[in-house]
Write a protein that holds these residues in place. Structure first.
Motif, PDB file in Angstrom:
ATOM      1  N   GLU A 115      -3.514  -6.867 -15.239  1.00 14.04           N
ATOM      2  CA  GLU A 115      -4.180  -6.667 -13.942  1.00 14.04           C
ATOM      3  C   GLU A 115      -3.830  -7.769 -12.946  1.00 14.04           C
ATOM      4  OE1 GLU A 115      -5.774  -4.122 -12.842  1.00 14.04           O
ATOM      5  OE2 GLU A 115      -5.938  -2.985 -14.702  1.00 14.04           O
ATOM      6  N   MET A 116      -2.584  -8.231 -12.990  1.00 13.38           N
ATOM      7  CA  MET A 116      -2.143  -9.243 -12.035  1.00 13.38           C
ATOM      8  C   MET A 116      -0.965  -8.756 -11.205  1.00 13.38           C
ATOM      9  SD  MET A 116      -2.689 -12.916 -13.921  1.00 13.38           S
ATOM     10  CE  MET A 116      -2.675 -13.768 -12.338  1.00 13.38           C
ATOM     11  N   ASP A 117      -0.780  -7.431 -11.171  1.00 11.75           N
ATOM     12  CA  ASP A 117       0.330  -6.833 -10.442  1.00 11.75           C
ATOM     13  C   ASP A 117       0.059  -6.793  -8.945  1.00 11.75           C
ATOM     14  OD1 ASP A 117      -1.720  -5.240 -11.454  1.00 11.75           O
ATOM     15  OD2 ASP A 117      -0.553  -3.413 -11.436  1.00 11.75           O
ATOM     16  N   ASP A 118       1.133  -6.656  -8.169  1.00  5.97           N
ATOM     17  CA  ASP A 118       1.004  -6.681  -6.708  1.00  5.97           C
ATOM     18  C   ASP A 118       0.215  -5.473  -6.199  1.00  5.97           C
ATOM     19  OD1 ASP A 118       2.808  -4.545  -6.826  1.00  5.97           O
ATOM     20  OD2 ASP A 118       4.515  -5.735  -6.242  1.00  5.97           O
ATOM     21  N   VAL A 119      -0.166  -5.515  -4.933  1.00  3.38           N
ATOM     22  CA  VAL A 119      -1.026  -4.464  -4.392  1.00  3.38           C
ATOM     23  C   VAL A 119      -0.725  -4.259  -2.910  1.00  3.38           C
ATOM     24  CG1 VAL A 119      -2.878  -6.092  -3.838  1.00  3.38           C
ATOM     25  CG2 VAL A 119      -3.442  -3.685  -4.186  1.00  3.38           C
ATOM     26  N   HIS A 120      -0.869  -3.023  -2.448  1.00  2.00           N
ATOM     27  CA  HIS A 120      -0.866  -2.747  -1.019  1.00  2.00           C
ATOM     28  C   HIS A 120      -2.261  -2.259  -0.664  1.00  2.00           C
ATOM     29  CE1 HIS A 120      -0.225  -0.710   2.828  1.00  2.00           C
ATOM     30  NE2 HIS A 120       0.750  -1.587   2.991  1.00  2.00           N
ATOM     31  N   ARG A 121      -2.911  -2.951   0.253  1.00  2.00           N
ATOM     32  CA  ARG A 121      -4.329  -2.706   0.495  1.00  2.00           C
ATOM     33  C   ARG A 121      -4.615  -1.318   1.066  1.00  2.00           C
ATOM     34  NH1 ARG A 121      -5.214  -7.980   4.066  1.00  2.00           N
ATOM     35  NH2 ARG A 121      -3.232  -7.141   4.788  1.00  2.00           N
ATOM     36  N   THR A 122      -3.919  -0.926   2.124  1.00  2.00           N
ATOM     37  CA  THR A 122      -4.228   0.354   2.766  1.00  2.00           C
ATOM     38  C   THR A 122      -3.888   1.524   1.857  1.00  2.00           C
ATOM     39  OG1 THR A 122      -3.715  -0.675   4.886  1.00  2.00           O
ATOM     40  CG2 THR A 122      -3.920   1.707   4.859  1.00  2.00           C
ATOM     41  N   ALA A 123      -2.820   1.402   1.095  1.00  2.00           N
ATOM     42  CA  ALA A 123      -2.459   2.455   0.147  1.00  2.00           C
ATOM     43  C   ALA A 123      -3.329   2.404  -1.107  1.00  2.00           C
ATOM     44  CB  ALA A 123      -0.988   2.331  -0.237  1.00  2.00           C
ATOM     45  N   ILE A 124      -3.986   1.292  -1.343  1.00  2.00           N
ATOM     46  CA  ILE A 124      -4.884   1.069  -2.484  1.00  2.00           C
ATOM     47  C   ILE A 124      -4.145   1.334  -3.793  1.00  2.00           C
ATOM     48  CG2 ILE A 124      -7.306   1.215  -3.162  1.00  2.00           C
ATOM     49  CD1 ILE A 124      -7.815   3.098  -0.852  1.00  2.00           C
ATOM     50  N   LEU A 125      -3.019   0.682  -3.974  1.00  2.00           N
ATOM     51  CA  LEU A 125      -2.225   0.888  -5.178  1.00  2.00           C
ATOM     52  C   LEU A 125      -1.327  -0.307  -5.452  1.00  2.00           C
ATOM     53  CD1 LEU A 125       0.614   1.481  -3.676  1.00  2.00           C
ATOM     54  CD2 LEU A 125      -0.071   3.849  -3.743  1.00  2.00           C
ATOM     55  N   HIS A 126      -0.637  -0.239  -6.595  1.00  2.00           N
ATOM     56  CA  HIS A 126       0.230  -1.313  -7.071  1.00  2.00           C
ATOM     57  C   HIS A 126       1.662  -0.783  -7.174  1.00  2.00           C
ATOM     58  CE1 HIS A 126      -3.554  -3.287  -8.172  1.00  2.00           C
ATOM     59  NE2 HIS A 126      -3.899  -2.140  -8.726  1.00  2.00           N
ATOM     60  N   PRO A 127       2.518  -1.055  -6.203  1.00  2.74           N
ATOM     61  CA  PRO A 127       3.872  -0.484  -6.247  1.00  2.74           C
ATOM     62  C   PRO A 127       4.752  -1.046  -7.365  1.00  2.74           C
ATOM     63  CG  PRO A 127       3.300  -1.214  -4.019  1.00  2.74           C
ATOM     64  CD  PRO A 127       2.279  -1.786  -4.944  1.00  2.74           C
ATOM     65  N   GLY A 128       4.672  -2.347  -7.606  1.00  2.00           N
ATOM     66  CA  GLY A 128       5.608  -3.021  -8.483  1.00  2.00           C
ATOM     67  C   GLY A 128       5.743  -2.462  -9.880  1.00  2.00           C
ATOM     68  N   LEU A 151       7.979  -1.834   4.674  1.00  2.00           N
ATOM     69  CA  LEU A 151       6.588  -2.050   4.272  1.00  2.00           C
ATOM     70  C   LEU A 151       6.452  -2.946   3.050  1.00  2.00           C
ATOM     71  CD1 LEU A 151       5.192   1.526   4.942  1.00  2.00           C
ATOM     72  CD2 LEU A 151       4.642  -0.572   6.187  1.00  2.00           C
ATOM     73  N   ILE A 152       7.539  -3.287   2.400  1.00  2.00           N
ATOM     74  CA  ILE A 152       7.463  -4.223   1.285  1.00  2.00           C
ATOM     75  C   ILE A 152       6.883  -5.560   1.731  1.00  2.00           C
ATOM     76  CG2 ILE A 152       9.809  -5.177   1.567  1.00  2.00           C
ATOM     77  CD1 ILE A 152       9.977  -5.042  -1.565  1.00  2.00           C
ATOM     78  N   HIS A 153       7.032  -5.880   3.020  1.00  2.00           N
ATOM     79  CA  HIS A 153       6.486  -7.134   3.545  1.00  2.00           C
ATOM     80  C   HIS A 153       4.962  -7.103   3.642  1.00  2.00           C
ATOM     81  CE1 HIS A 153      10.417  -8.793   4.487  1.00  2.00           C
ATOM     82  NE2 HIS A 153      10.745  -7.690   5.134  1.00  2.00           N
ATOM     83  N   ALA A 154       4.369  -5.917   3.561  1.00  2.00           N
ATOM     84  CA  ALA A 154       2.917  -5.786   3.715  1.00  2.00           C
ATOM     85  C   ALA A 154       2.179  -5.824   2.388  1.00  2.00           C
ATOM     86  CB  ALA A 154       2.587  -4.479   4.448  1.00  2.00           C
ATOM     87  N   THR A 155       2.877  -6.100   1.306  1.00  2.00           N
ATOM     88  CA  THR A 155       2.230  -6.143   0.004  1.00  2.00           C
ATOM     89  C   THR A 155       1.522  -7.477  -0.210  1.00  2.00           C
ATOM     90  OG1 THR A 155       4.348  -6.844  -0.916  1.00  2.00           O
ATOM     91  CG2 THR A 155       3.774  -4.522  -1.142  1.00  2.00           C
ATOM     92  N   SER A 156       0.559  -7.446  -1.122  1.00  2.62           N
ATOM     93  CA  SER A 156      -0.189  -8.643  -1.497  1.00  2.62           C
ATOM     94  C   SER A 156       0.106  -8.990  -2.952  1.00  2.62           C
ATOM     95  CB  SER A 156      -1.698  -8.399  -1.344  1.00  2.62           C
ATOM     96  OG  SER A 156      -2.034  -8.033  -0.029  1.00  2.62           O
ATOM     97  N   LEU A 157      -0.011 -10.268  -3.273  1.00  4.49           N
ATOM     98  CA  LEU A 157       0.139 -10.729  -4.648  1.00  4.49           C
ATOM     99  C   LEU A 157      -1.203 -11.237  -5.167  1.00  4.49           C
ATOM    100  CD1 LEU A 157       3.555 -12.613  -4.463  1.00  4.49           C
ATOM    101  CD2 LEU A 157       3.091 -10.341  -5.364  1.00  4.49           C
ATOM    102  N   GLY A 199      -2.935 -14.479  -1.151  1.00  2.00           N
ATOM    103  CA  GLY A 199      -1.917 -13.550  -1.628  1.00  2.00           C
ATOM    104  C   GLY A 199      -1.688 -12.392  -0.685  1.00  2.00           C
ATOM    105  N   ASP A 200      -2.631 -12.146   0.243  1.00  2.00           N
ATOM    106  CA  ASP A 200      -2.430 -11.127   1.273  1.00  2.00           C
ATOM    107  C   ASP A 200      -1.402 -11.621   2.289  1.00  2.00           C
ATOM    108  OD1 ASP A 200      -4.234  -9.264   0.272  1.00  2.00           O
ATOM    109  OD2 ASP A 200      -5.931 -10.058   1.412  1.00  2.00           O
ATOM    110  N   PRO A 201      -0.797 -10.707   3.063  1.00  6.69           N
ATOM    111  CA  PRO A 201       0.174 -11.142   4.078  1.00  6.69           C
ATOM    112  C   PRO A 201      -0.400 -12.171   5.051  1.00  6.69           C
ATOM    113  CG  PRO A 201       0.340  -8.781   3.750  1.00  6.69           C
ATOM    114  CD  PRO A 201      -0.866  -9.230   2.969  1.00  6.69           C
ATOM    115  N   GLU A 202      -1.704 -12.104   5.320  1.00  4.45           N
ATOM    116  CA  GLU A 202      -2.325 -13.063   6.225  1.00  4.45           C
ATOM    117  C   GLU A 202      -2.474 -14.444   5.584  1.00  4.45           C
ATOM    118  OE1 GLU A 202      -3.709  -8.899   7.139  1.00  4.45           O
ATOM    119  OE2 GLU A 202      -3.558 -10.155   5.339  1.00  4.45           O
ATOM    120  N   GLN A 203      -2.509 -14.485   4.251  1.00  2.00           N
ATOM    121  CA  GLN A 203      -2.655 -15.739   3.522  1.00  2.00           C
ATOM    122  C   GLN A 203      -1.686 -15.722   2.333  1.00  2.00           C
ATOM    123  OE1 GLN A 203      -6.777 -16.994   2.789  1.00  2.00           O
ATOM    124  NE2 GLN A 203      -7.465 -15.352   4.120  1.00  2.00           N
TER     125      GLN A 203
END
Length: 457
Positions: A90-103, A257-263, A398-402
């Protein structure tokens, strides 16, 4: 057929044809490092041992792809293990608006497809970028009405897997649309598995990866796919997403949109991270550790975080990762969150268990209104002497803002690899090779290192 009259997957396929630039490749390399750390850390899990046993028992002639810790295998076997491993912790990346883990879905497909097709470093990174693009665009279109019952990492991830494979295979826009259509005709899994102590969530990722690869492989031979799989009268939106936003599939974007992912820096469900960060912020306001006890912690966050993570008495490692109460109690007892804090033993730690009873959670209307664009939380610490310490987060580390710095991403990957039993020297060499992929060249050195990874015993 003109773009204006074409289906959504046809328009998406055209968007995926544009060239990938160097910043996007560099971001893909960073996310590949992150996935690799997650996958290596996952080698310690019971699911890893079970899949390793299955693949070893069923081994025939070795294939061209690397199943991490098992060796050279067919692409089907490599995807089964690799796509499951990336999500186990449960440490995989995430996209907030899509509410999922692409990686965990896209990256294993891009890697295995390149290994099978003889792709180079740029082929791999470009496939990751395009796979993330398709996953995120479909995921954000499905939205919260789909997320209520369906696992969007699996649903949208199948589209991303097809896009990644299509990129490696060099499919044109028409073939890519067919691949997307075929992949989308297989719907992602149901959330019921969240209510039982089973590893099905990770297996959803493997199944999405396998079906996405197969869809692209079939399209390369001319097999057609349903082009209105999203917006059709019996398509995915009608069946599973009553509030779907079709425009989100093809909306113009200034960048990939890969730039919009969070870690994720912490080993818990992403819905717990804003509260974790807010608690750490509040604790940091204490002038010193004055020995005054924390009487209670009040957490206010968005409704979806409570739906997933309001679990005051976890008894397994998986339940601990989906427990706000456990996450905050573990910090108060042990400090900076570590993987060891999310084990069955930690669940039964008397001090943590007692502290969980002091954590009160509730919905915050403002946080709920900002979700899923932002995952936020606020905390109030009531100290035994009457003082109150407060902190709030609109976004998490880990979000794009931080964002996490490169050194932080690499340190996370090294720590996870160590948890999975991988020697520091090998893990460090793998990270170096992944970072070098932005320069192009073959995957030979990376593949050789991956074959050196052994099961965690």
């Amino acid at each position: 057929m003109t773009v204006a009259a074409s289906s959504l997957v046809q328009q998406l396929a055209l968007l995926l044809q544009r060239p990938v630039d160097m910043p996007a490749r560099q971001r893909a390399a960073a996310l590949l490092v992150d996935w690799l750390g997650c996958a290596l850390g996952g080698l310690r899990s019971p699911l890893a041992a079970q899949l390793q046993t299955l693949l070893a028992a069923g081994a025939s002639a070795p294939g061209p792809c690397t199943a991490v810790s098992v060796g050279a295998r067919t692409i089907h076997d490599a995807l089964l293990l690799n796509a499951a491993l990336g999500n186990v912790l449960e440490m995989d990346d995430v996209h907030r608006t899509a509410i999922l883990h692409p990686g965990p879905v896209v990256i294993p497909v891009a890697l295995a497809a390149c290994q099978q097709a003889g792709g180079n470093g740029h082929d791999l990174l470009d496939a990751i970028v395009r796979g993330y693009e398709a996953t995120i665009r479909i995921g954000r279109a499905l939205g919260t009405s789909h997320y209520r019952y369906w696992h969007p990492t699996s649903t949208a991830g199948a589209f991303g897997a097809a896009a990644a494979a299509a990129s490696v295979l060099g499919l044109d826009a028409g073939q890519t649309a067919d691949a997307l259509g075929t992949a989308g005709s297989r719907t992602g899994g149901l959330w019921q598995m969240r209510h039982e102590d089973v590893p099905t969530k990770s297996l959803h990722n493997a199944q999405a990866a396998q079906s996405g690869w197969q869809a692209a492989w079939l399209a390369s031979a001319g097999v057609r796919g349903p082009l209105r799989i999203l917006e059709g009268e019996q398509g995915l939106f009608a069946a599973t997403a009553p509030q779907a936003d079709a425009a989100a599939v093809t909306a113009p974007e200034a960048d990939w949109l890969i730039h919009a992912t969070s870690l994720k820096p912490w080993p818990a469900c992403r819905h717990a991270h804003p509260a974790i960060d807010a608690l750490r912020d509040a604790l940091a306001t204490r002038v010193a550790d004055d020995g005054v006890a924390i009487a209670s912690i009040h957490v206010a966050t968005y409704a979806e975080a409570l739906r997933f993570c309001d679990r005051p008495e976890p008894v397994t490692a998986l339940q601990a990762k989906f427990s706000l109460q456990h996450a905050l109690a573990a910090i108060c007892v042990r400090g900076t969150p570590q993987l060891a804090d999310y084990t069955e033993a930690a669940c039964h730690d008397a001090a943590i268990a007692a502290f969980r009873q002091r954590v009160v959670v509730a919905e915050d209307a403002g946080c709920s209104a900002r979700f899923p664009q932002h995952y936020g939380a606020s905390v109030q610490l009531q100290l035994a002497d009457g003082r109150v310490l407060s902190a709030s987060r609109i976004d998490a580390w880990g979000d794009p803002e931080q964002p996490m710095a490169t050194a932080d991403i690499d340190a996370k990957a090294l720590a996870l690899a160590g948890w999975g039993g991988v020697a520091d020297e090998l893990a460090d060499a793998l990270i170096v090779q992944v970072r070098a992929l932005t320069e192009g060249g073959t995957l030979d050195a990376l593949n050789e290192l991956l074959l050196r990874v052994s099961p965690c015993r």
